[in-house]
Design a protein around this motif. Sequence first.
Motif, PDB file in Angstrom:
ATOM      1  N   LYS A  35      35.005  -0.837 -18.526  1.00  0.00           N
ATOM      2  CA  LYS A  35      34.612  -0.163 -19.766  1.00  0.00           C
ATOM      3  C   LYS A  35      33.492  -0.932 -20.446  1.00  0.00           C
ATOM      4  N   GLY A  36      32.884  -0.261 -21.435  1.00  0.00           N
ATOM      5  CA  GLY A  36      31.778  -0.844 -22.185  1.00  0.00           C
ATOM      6  C   GLY A  36      30.678   0.183 -22.367  1.00  0.00           C
ATOM      7  N   HIS A  37      29.822  -0.047 -23.356  1.00  0.00           N
ATOM      8  CA  HIS A  37      28.693   0.861 -23.594  1.00  0.00           C
ATOM      9  C   HIS A  37      27.507   0.032 -24.055  1.00  0.00           C
ATOM     10  N   ILE A  38      26.404   0.187 -23.360  1.00  0.00           N
ATOM     11  CA  ILE A  38      25.165  -0.527 -23.681  1.00  0.00           C
ATOM     12  C   ILE A  38      24.132   0.477 -24.167  1.00  0.00           C
ATOM     13  N   PHE A  39      23.569   0.211 -25.347  1.00  0.00           N
ATOM     14  CA  PHE A  39      22.503   1.039 -25.906  1.00  0.00           C
ATOM     15  C   PHE A  39      21.212   0.236 -25.922  1.00  0.00           C
ATOM     16  N   ASN A  40      20.170   0.789 -25.339  1.00  0.00           N
ATOM     17  CA  ASN A  40      18.848   0.164 -25.367  1.00  0.00           C
ATOM     18  C   ASN A  40      17.928   0.989 -26.266  1.00  0.00           C
ATOM     19  N   ILE A  41      17.454   0.363 -27.351  1.00  0.00           N
ATOM     20  CA  ILE A  41      16.571   1.060 -28.282  1.00  0.00           C
ATOM     21  C   ILE A  41      15.154   1.023 -27.717  1.00  0.00           C
ATOM     22  N   CYS A  42      14.753   2.143 -27.148  1.00  0.00           N
ATOM     23  CA  CYS A  42      13.434   2.250 -26.534  1.00  0.00           C
ATOM     24  C   CYS A  42      12.438   2.848 -27.548  1.00  0.00           C
ATOM     25  N   SER A  43      11.568   3.696 -27.130  1.00  0.00           N
ATOM     26  CA  SER A  43      10.571   4.301 -28.006  1.00  0.00           C
ATOM     27  C   SER A  43       9.936   5.468 -27.269  1.00  0.00           C
ATOM     28  N   VAL A  44       9.445   6.454 -28.029  1.00  0.00           N
ATOM     29  CA  VAL A  44       8.731   7.548 -27.374  1.00  0.00           C
ATOM     30  C   VAL A  44       7.466   7.046 -26.680  1.00  0.00           C
ATOM     31  N   ALA A  45       7.023   5.832 -27.036  1.00  0.00           N
ATOM     32  CA  ALA A  45       5.892   5.217 -26.328  1.00  0.00           C
ATOM     33  C   ALA A  45       6.237   4.926 -24.872  1.00  0.00           C
TER      34      ALA A  45
ATOM     35  N   TYR B   9       8.043   1.078 -21.669  1.00  0.00           N
ATOM     36  CA  TYR B   9       8.204   1.714 -20.360  1.00  0.00           C
ATOM     37  C   TYR B   9       9.143   0.868 -19.498  1.00  0.00           C
ATOM     38  N   ALA B  10       8.925  -0.433 -19.515  1.00  0.00           N
ATOM     39  CA  ALA B  10       9.745  -1.342 -18.714  1.00  0.00           C
ATOM     40  C   ALA B  10      11.200  -1.322 -19.181  1.00  0.00           C
ATOM     41  N   LEU B  11      11.411  -1.264 -20.498  1.00  0.00           N
ATOM     42  CA  LEU B  11      12.774  -1.221 -21.022  1.00  0.00           C
ATOM     43  C   LEU B  11      13.482   0.067 -20.607  1.00  0.00           C
ATOM     44  N   LEU B  12      12.765   1.183 -20.633  1.00  0.00           N
ATOM     45  CA  LEU B  12      13.361   2.444 -20.194  1.00  0.00           C
ATOM     46  C   LEU B  12      13.673   2.390 -18.699  1.00  0.00           C
ATOM     47  N   GLY B  13      12.799   1.749 -17.930  1.00  0.00           N
ATOM     48  CA  GLY B  13      13.062   1.566 -16.503  1.00  0.00           C
ATOM     49  C   GLY B  13      14.282   0.696 -16.265  1.00  0.00           C
ATOM     50  N   LEU B  14      14.397  -0.375 -17.028  1.00  0.00           N
ATOM     51  CA  LEU B  14      15.575  -1.244 -16.941  1.00  0.00           C
ATOM     52  C   LEU B  14      16.827  -0.457 -17.281  1.00  0.00           C
TER      53      LEU B  14
ATOM     54  N   VAL C  96      18.139   5.028 -26.151  1.00  0.00           N
ATOM     55  CA  VAL C  96      17.863   5.703 -27.423  1.00  0.00           C
ATOM     56  C   VAL C  96      16.356   5.648 -27.634  1.00  0.00           C
ATOM     57  N   ILE C  97      15.735   6.822 -27.748  1.00  0.00           N
ATOM     58  CA  ILE C  97      14.267   6.904 -27.724  1.00  0.00           C
ATOM     59  C   ILE C  97      13.766   7.539 -29.021  1.00  0.00           C
ATOM     60  N   PRO C  98      13.584   6.730 -30.072  1.00  0.00           N
ATOM     61  CA  PRO C  98      13.115   7.285 -31.341  1.00  0.00           C
ATOM     62  C   PRO C  98      11.599   7.429 -31.382  1.00  0.00           C
ATOM     63  N   GLY C  99      11.171   8.460 -32.123  1.00  0.00           N
ATOM     64  CA  GLY C  99       9.761   8.588 -32.460  1.00  0.00           C
ATOM     65  C   GLY C  99       9.471   7.801 -33.726  1.00  0.00           C
ATOM     66  N   SER C 100       8.518   8.257 -34.517  1.00  0.00           N
ATOM     67  CA  SER C 100       8.103   7.539 -35.723  1.00  0.00           C
ATOM     68  C   SER C 100       9.280   7.373 -36.681  1.00  0.00           C
ATOM     69  N   THR C 101       9.761   6.140 -36.802  1.00  0.00           N
ATOM     70  CA  THR C 101      10.950   5.840 -37.595  1.00  0.00           C
ATOM     71  C   THR C 101      10.581   4.945 -38.764  1.00  0.00           C
ATOM     72  N   LEU C 102      11.156   5.231 -39.920  1.00  0.00           N
ATOM     73  CA  LEU C 102      10.806   4.508 -41.140  1.00  0.00           C
ATOM     74  C   LEU C 102      11.446   3.120 -41.138  1.00  0.00           C
ATOM     75  N   THR C 103      10.722   2.147 -40.560  1.00  0.00           N
ATOM     76  CA  THR C 103      11.171   0.759 -40.532  1.00  0.00           C
ATOM     77  C   THR C 103      10.059  -0.131 -41.074  1.00  0.00           C
ATOM     78  N   ASP C 104      10.271  -1.448 -41.016  1.00  0.00           N
ATOM     79  CA  ASP C 104       9.268  -2.389 -41.523  1.00  0.00           C
ATOM     80  C   ASP C 104       7.959  -2.359 -40.744  1.00  0.00           C
ATOM     81  N   SER C 105       7.974  -1.717 -39.575  1.00  0.00           N
ATOM     82  CA  SER C 105       6.728  -1.590 -38.797  1.00  0.00           C
ATOM     83  C   SER C 105       5.653  -0.844 -39.588  1.00  0.00           C
ATOM     84  N   TRP C 106       6.086  -0.063 -40.574  1.00  0.00           N
ATOM     85  CA  TRP C 106       5.157   0.750 -41.366  1.00  0.00           C
ATOM     86  C   TRP C 106       4.784   0.099 -42.685  1.00  0.00           C
ATOM     87  N   ASN C 107       5.218  -1.152 -42.890  1.00  0.00           N
ATOM     88  CA  ASN C 107       4.876  -1.837 -44.133  1.00  0.00           C
ATOM     89  C   ASN C 107       3.370  -1.869 -44.353  1.00  0.00           C
ATOM     90  N   GLY C 108       2.954  -1.509 -45.566  1.00  0.00           N
ATOM     91  CA  GLY C 108       1.532  -1.515 -45.890  1.00  0.00           C
ATOM     92  C   GLY C 108       0.825  -0.225 -45.563  1.00  0.00           C
TER      93      GLY C 108
END
Length: 234
Positions: free
Chosen positions: A131-141, A157-162, A180-192
């Motif tokens: 048992k167990g569940h692994i989630f990899n936060i990827c990106s639409v990139a 791309y490499a993370l999705l391949g992994l 998990v493949i999010p598109g434009s998500t409101l995080t600190d990446s958008w600061n400024g």
Amino acid sequence: MKNALITAATKGIGRAVSIAFAKQGINLSICSRNAEDLSNFKKELQDINPQITVITSVTDCSKRDELKYFAAFTEKKLGFVDIIVNNVGMYKHVTILNDSEDSFQKQIDTNLLPAYELYRFFGKSMVSVGKGHIFNICSVAAINPVVEAGVYSVTKYALLGLNKVMRLEMQGHGVKVTAVIPGSTLTDSWNGIEVDKNTMVLPEDVASAIVNILNMSAGANVDEVVIKPAPGQI
């Protein structure tokens, strides 16, 4: 009670997932590079659900030794880890030809290495109990590369391949793996940068998807989930 490990948990998607898991009654092992942020967030999580255990570790996940210490610390304190959320990542908005000399290795070490090393550390114990569940936060990139963020796109791309390899390696052993493949998500990446939150995916949306996937029946695995802004990518 289930036990979850979440990397880079004090901000953005990691923070939202941690809060959602606390509400689900899941014990948490969380890390961040900032000790004060971790301390404050631990208190917040235990206020949300006093019944859960929350342990913290100041960790730079791009450094293999620190990451392995965090993994061993988690196993020692919580025991079997049911859920891993590979959330840590960095975004750099620059083309490959104009990027700095150290950028490739730094982004590999931040966006890919942690998922690989945590899989290597916890994978066999998950197989041993089935048992167990692994989630990899990827990106639409990882699906549609962003040329203005060249190395970032390559590492996602490499993370999705992994993720695909991990899922195939684990599917015969009762262990689930989800990209998990999010598109434009409101995080600190958008600061400024001025953005309208009503045109973006929120971290809480990603957390909600993860909780729903986690609560599916034992026979169901979500291989990949893509979450994009309703009006389209920013």
